[in-house]
Motif scaffolding. Structure first.
Motif, PDB file in Angstrom:
ATOM      1  N   SER A 191     -14.904  26.947  -9.378  1.00 52.94           N
ATOM      2  CA  SER A 191     -15.686  27.159 -10.564  1.00 52.94           C
ATOM      3  C   SER A 191     -16.208  25.773 -11.101  1.00 52.94           C
ATOM      4  O   SER A 191     -15.675  24.653 -10.495  1.00 52.94           O
ATOM      5  CB  SER A 191     -14.925  27.651 -11.676  1.00 52.94           C
ATOM      6  OG  SER A 191     -13.828  26.771 -11.736  1.00 52.94           O
ATOM      7  N   ALA A 192     -17.438  25.979 -11.676  1.00 49.47           N
ATOM      8  CA  ALA A 192     -18.392  24.762 -11.933  1.00 49.47           C
ATOM      9  C   ALA A 192     -18.030  24.361 -13.318  1.00 49.47           C
ATOM     10  O   ALA A 192     -17.438  25.026 -14.189  1.00 49.47           O
ATOM     11  CB  ALA A 192     -19.739  25.338 -11.836  1.00 49.47           C
ATOM     12  N   THR A 193     -18.310  23.082 -13.732  1.00 53.14           N
ATOM     13  CA  THR A 193     -18.078  22.448 -14.957  1.00 53.14           C
ATOM     14  C   THR A 193     -19.743  22.142 -15.322  1.00 53.14           C
ATOM     15  O   THR A 193     -20.490  21.558 -14.415  1.00 53.14           O
ATOM     16  CB  THR A 193     -17.699  21.052 -14.692  1.00 53.14           C
ATOM     17  OG1 THR A 193     -16.230  21.007 -14.278  1.00 53.14           O
ATOM     18  CG2 THR A 193     -17.601  20.287 -16.084  1.00 53.14           C
ATOM     19  N   VAL A 194     -20.123  22.856 -16.427  1.00 52.91           N
ATOM     20  CA  VAL A 194     -21.551  22.953 -16.818  1.00 52.91           C
ATOM     21  C   VAL A 194     -21.757  22.510 -18.141  1.00 52.91           C
ATOM     22  O   VAL A 194     -20.963  22.427 -19.058  1.00 52.91           O
ATOM     23  CB  VAL A 194     -22.129  24.595 -16.834  1.00 52.91           C
ATOM     24  CG1 VAL A 194     -23.576  24.702 -17.260  1.00 52.91           C
ATOM     25  CG2 VAL A 194     -21.718  24.990 -15.570  1.00 52.91           C
ATOM     26  N   GLU A 195     -22.790  21.410 -18.294  1.00 52.22           N
ATOM     27  CA  GLU A 195     -23.228  21.017 -19.549  1.00 52.22           C
ATOM     28  C   GLU A 195     -24.597  21.584 -19.751  1.00 52.22           C
ATOM     29  O   GLU A 195     -25.520  21.611 -18.822  1.00 52.22           O
ATOM     30  CB  GLU A 195     -23.102  19.710 -19.603  1.00 52.22           C
ATOM     31  CG  GLU A 195     -24.115  18.637 -18.957  1.00 52.22           C
ATOM     32  CD  GLU A 195     -24.206  17.298 -19.119  1.00 52.22           C
ATOM     33  OE1 GLU A 195     -23.840  16.909 -20.124  1.00 52.22           O
ATOM     34  OE2 GLU A 195     -25.183  16.816 -18.428  1.00 52.22           O
ATOM     35  N   TYR A 196     -24.847  21.959 -21.049  1.00 53.52           N
ATOM     36  CA  TYR A 196     -26.340  22.385 -21.570  1.00 53.52           C
ATOM     37  C   TYR A 196     -26.877  21.384 -22.138  1.00 53.52           C
ATOM     38  O   TYR A 196     -26.276  20.818 -23.243  1.00 53.52           O
ATOM     39  CB  TYR A 196     -26.134  23.568 -22.405  1.00 53.52           C
ATOM     40  CG  TYR A 196     -25.224  24.796 -21.651  1.00 53.52           C
ATOM     41  CD1 TYR A 196     -25.926  25.536 -20.656  1.00 53.52           C
ATOM     42  CD2 TYR A 196     -23.852  24.845 -21.755  1.00 53.52           C
ATOM     43  CE1 TYR A 196     -25.224  26.470 -20.029  1.00 53.52           C
ATOM     44  CE2 TYR A 196     -23.086  26.012 -21.103  1.00 53.52           C
ATOM     45  CZ  TYR A 196     -24.021  26.663 -20.136  1.00 53.52           C
ATOM     46  OH  TYR A 196     -23.161  27.817 -19.353  1.00 53.52           O
ATOM     47  N   VAL A 197     -27.927  21.043 -21.901  1.00 54.13           N
ATOM     48  CA  VAL A 197     -29.035  20.080 -22.409  1.00 54.13           C
ATOM     49  C   VAL A 197     -30.213  20.377 -22.588  1.00 54.13           C
ATOM     50  O   VAL A 197     -30.667  21.610 -22.383  1.00 54.13           O
ATOM     51  CB  VAL A 197     -28.924  18.936 -21.299  1.00 54.13           C
ATOM     52  CG1 VAL A 197     -27.767  17.983 -20.725  1.00 54.13           C
ATOM     53  CG2 VAL A 197     -29.604  19.060 -19.990  1.00 54.13           C
ATOM     54  N   ASP A 198     -30.957  19.529 -22.994  1.00 49.74           N
ATOM     55  CA  ASP A 198     -32.365  19.990 -23.355  1.00 49.74           C
ATOM     56  C   ASP A 198     -33.409  20.408 -22.113  1.00 49.74           C
ATOM     57  O   ASP A 198     -32.799  20.158 -21.283  1.00 49.74           O
ATOM     58  CB  ASP A 198     -33.232  18.610 -24.284  1.00 49.74           C
ATOM     59  CG  ASP A 198     -32.643  18.440 -25.379  1.00 49.74           C
ATOM     60  OD1 ASP A 198     -31.913  19.063 -25.974  1.00 49.74           O
ATOM     61  OD2 ASP A 198     -33.071  17.223 -25.943  1.00 49.74           O
ATOM     62  N   ARG A 199     -34.328  21.006 -22.516  1.00 51.47           N
ATOM     63  CA  ARG A 199     -35.124  21.553 -21.528  1.00 51.47           C
ATOM     64  C   ARG A 199     -35.829  20.354 -20.651  1.00 51.47           C
ATOM     65  O   ARG A 199     -35.773  19.380 -21.249  1.00 51.47           O
ATOM     66  CB  ARG A 199     -36.555  22.100 -22.201  1.00 51.47           C
ATOM     67  CG  ARG A 199     -36.295  23.616 -23.015  1.00 51.47           C
ATOM     68  CD  ARG A 199     -37.560  23.897 -23.564  1.00 51.47           C
ATOM     69  NE  ARG A 199     -37.118  25.269 -24.196  1.00 51.47           N
ATOM     70  CZ  ARG A 199     -38.197  26.339 -24.436  1.00 51.47           C
ATOM     71  NH1 ARG A 199     -39.666  25.903 -24.272  1.00 51.47           N
ATOM     72  NH2 ARG A 199     -37.851  27.429 -24.999  1.00 51.47           N
ATOM     73  N   ARG A 200     -36.178  20.751 -19.335  1.00 46.19           N
ATOM     74  CA  ARG A 200     -36.854  19.742 -18.699  1.00 46.19           C
ATOM     75  C   ARG A 200     -38.241  20.076 -18.940  1.00 46.19           C
ATOM     76  O   ARG A 200     -38.794  20.982 -18.953  1.00 46.19           O
ATOM     77  CB  ARG A 200     -36.457  19.953 -17.244  1.00 46.19           C
ATOM     78  CG  ARG A 200     -36.882  18.970 -16.106  1.00 46.19           C
ATOM     79  CD  ARG A 200     -36.485  18.977 -14.976  1.00 46.19           C
ATOM     80  NE  ARG A 200     -37.034  20.251 -14.128  1.00 46.19           N
ATOM     81  CZ  ARG A 200     -36.753  20.626 -12.907  1.00 46.19           C
ATOM     82  NH1 ARG A 200     -35.861  19.889 -12.058  1.00 46.19           N
ATOM     83  NH2 ARG A 200     -37.197  21.892 -12.449  1.00 46.19           N
ATOM     84  N   HIS A 201     -39.207  18.844 -19.060  1.00 43.39           N
ATOM     85  CA  HIS A 201     -40.468  18.727 -19.483  1.00 43.39           C
ATOM     86  C   HIS A 201     -41.090  19.784 -18.281  1.00 43.39           C
ATOM     87  O   HIS A 201     -40.981  19.517 -17.288  1.00 43.39           O
ATOM     88  CB  HIS A 201     -41.099  17.514 -19.474  1.00 43.39           C
ATOM     89  CG  HIS A 201     -42.495  17.499 -19.964  1.00 43.39           C
ATOM     90  ND1 HIS A 201     -42.995  17.870 -21.063  1.00 43.39           N
ATOM     91  CD2 HIS A 201     -43.615  17.211 -19.001  1.00 43.39           C
ATOM     92  CE1 HIS A 201     -44.160  18.044 -21.424  1.00 43.39           C
ATOM     93  NE2 HIS A 201     -44.623  17.413 -19.853  1.00 43.39           N
ATOM     94  N   GLY A 202     -42.085  20.537 -18.730  1.00 46.41           N
ATOM     95  CA  GLY A 202     -42.896  21.395 -17.715  1.00 46.41           C
ATOM     96  C   GLY A 202     -42.273  22.550 -17.186  1.00 46.41           C
ATOM     97  O   GLY A 202     -43.025  22.989 -16.154  1.00 46.41           O
TER      98      GLY A 202
END
Ligand code: UFG
Length: 321
Positions: free
Chosen positions: A273-284
């Motif tokens: 199982s993965a450890t996931v962080e949710y961050v801002d959009r990547r540009h483009g």
């Protein structure tokens, strides 16, 4: 008769060489800037050199009876292209123009060109056909579209026929386990997730959860690298038969998967199982990019053989090695 594969020591180039070898003589030209010697197939003639170097091209075209050129050699990172546009226009456009000049000069008239979904920019449709308007939003996409335009002009006046293949998201590794995806730095989702699941990265960052998609993350069309490779062979056969030429084809599976879905399938395949962080959009990043590959199916009989889980299984085998 030989086929010259520019960029044959790279990810998609090396998988295509695997499909060619045994049936065709293959000459690989690669400067190893992003390719690797370990991806070079046994039995190929390898020339280390730059495709912007006219003297190397003269040598290759004089010493080998080249029938066709498959052109994979390019820089292909969107972010890098925004940071360093001149490198992209130089390597992807100028060097290709040098290659084309030398082909015309030496009477080599068959060309298969690696293009990209990035030529479409942010399309206003969820299923992209070759008729969808091209409107690239970064230098990488523009560099590929420029070459497509150059090809049409060259074919108009010279004995020169080409096929453009616009790849969607290439992924997976060869069945043999001998070759697979290896980028440095790695920016692509599937290898990043698998490297994390192998303990080589602390976590995965998901770029954006507020897209207009079912789960808010970006949707992409993942296509097995061997399916891409086979399309090149079919494209070459189409050119040789004289039945298919000066065409542009999309290459994708026709199904979209979100970033979250990709992580879930990677977890399932690896049993971890993965450890996931949710961050801002990547540009483009466009929200959704899914290909209709109906045109190449109709013209060349190409059909993808691998679906998502098999793609990720093959990548997992490769990354686990
Ligand atoms: N992503 C993450 N986290 C990561 C890496 C990627 O959330 O660590 C997301 C991206 O934001 C994107 C999706 O996963 O939504 C796929 O990203 P990739 O970098 O794997 O692939 P791209 O769709 O950005 O790139 C592909 C090709 C490019 C081409 C581009 C056209 O690899 O060559 O499509 O849009 F230019």
């Amino acid at each position: 008769m030989s086929i010259l594969v520019c960029g044959g020591a790279g990810y998609i180039g090396s998988h295509t060489v695997k499909e060619l070898i045994g049936n065709y003589e293959v000459v690989v030209l690669d400067n190893l800037s992003t390719g690797y010697p370990f991806l070079l197939e046994e039995g190929v003639t390898f020339v280390k050199g730059d495709l912007g170097d006219a003297s190397v091209l003269d040598l290759v075209f004089t010493e080998h009876k080249i029938d066709a050129v498959f052109h994979f050699a390019a820089n292909s990172l969107v972010g890098e292209s925004v940071e360093n546009p001149l490198m992209y226009y130089d390597n992807n456009v100028s060097s290709t123009v040098t290659l084309l000049k030398k082909m015309v000069e030496h009477g080599v008239g068959k060309f298969i060109f690696s293009s990209t979904a990035a030529t479409y920019g942010i399309p206003d449709t969820d299923l992209i056909t070759e008729e969808t308007v091209t409107n690239p939003i970064n230098p990488y996409g523009r560099s590929k579209l420029m070459v497509e335009q150059v090809l049409a002009d060259v074919a108009h006046v010279h004995d020169f026929q080409y096929i453009v293949l616009r790849y969607f998201n290439a992924a997976g590794a060869h069945d043999s386990g001998q070759i697979g995806e290896s980028h440095n730095p790695e920016t692509h989702l599937i290898p990043i997730v698998l490297q994390h699941l192998l303990g080589k990265r602390d976590k995965i960052s998901v770029f954006g959860t507020d897209y207009n998609t079912a789960d808010g993350t970006c949707v992409r069309d993942y296509i097995h690298v061997t399916d891409l490779a086979i399309a090149h062979v079919l494209a070459y056969e189409g050119l040789v038969s004289g039945e298919v030429f000066n065409e542009v084809f999309n290459l994708g599976n026709g199904s979209g998967y979100s970033v979250k879905e990709i992580i879930e399938v990677c977890e399932k395949v690896s049993g971890r199982s993965a450890t996931v962080e949710y961050v801002d959009r990547r540009h483009g990043d466009p929200a959704v990019l899914v290909a209709s590959s109906g045109k190449i199916n109709k013209s060349l009989g190409w059909k993808p053989r691998f679906q998502l889980e098999e793609i990720i299984k093959s990548a997992w085998r490769w990354h686990s090695k």
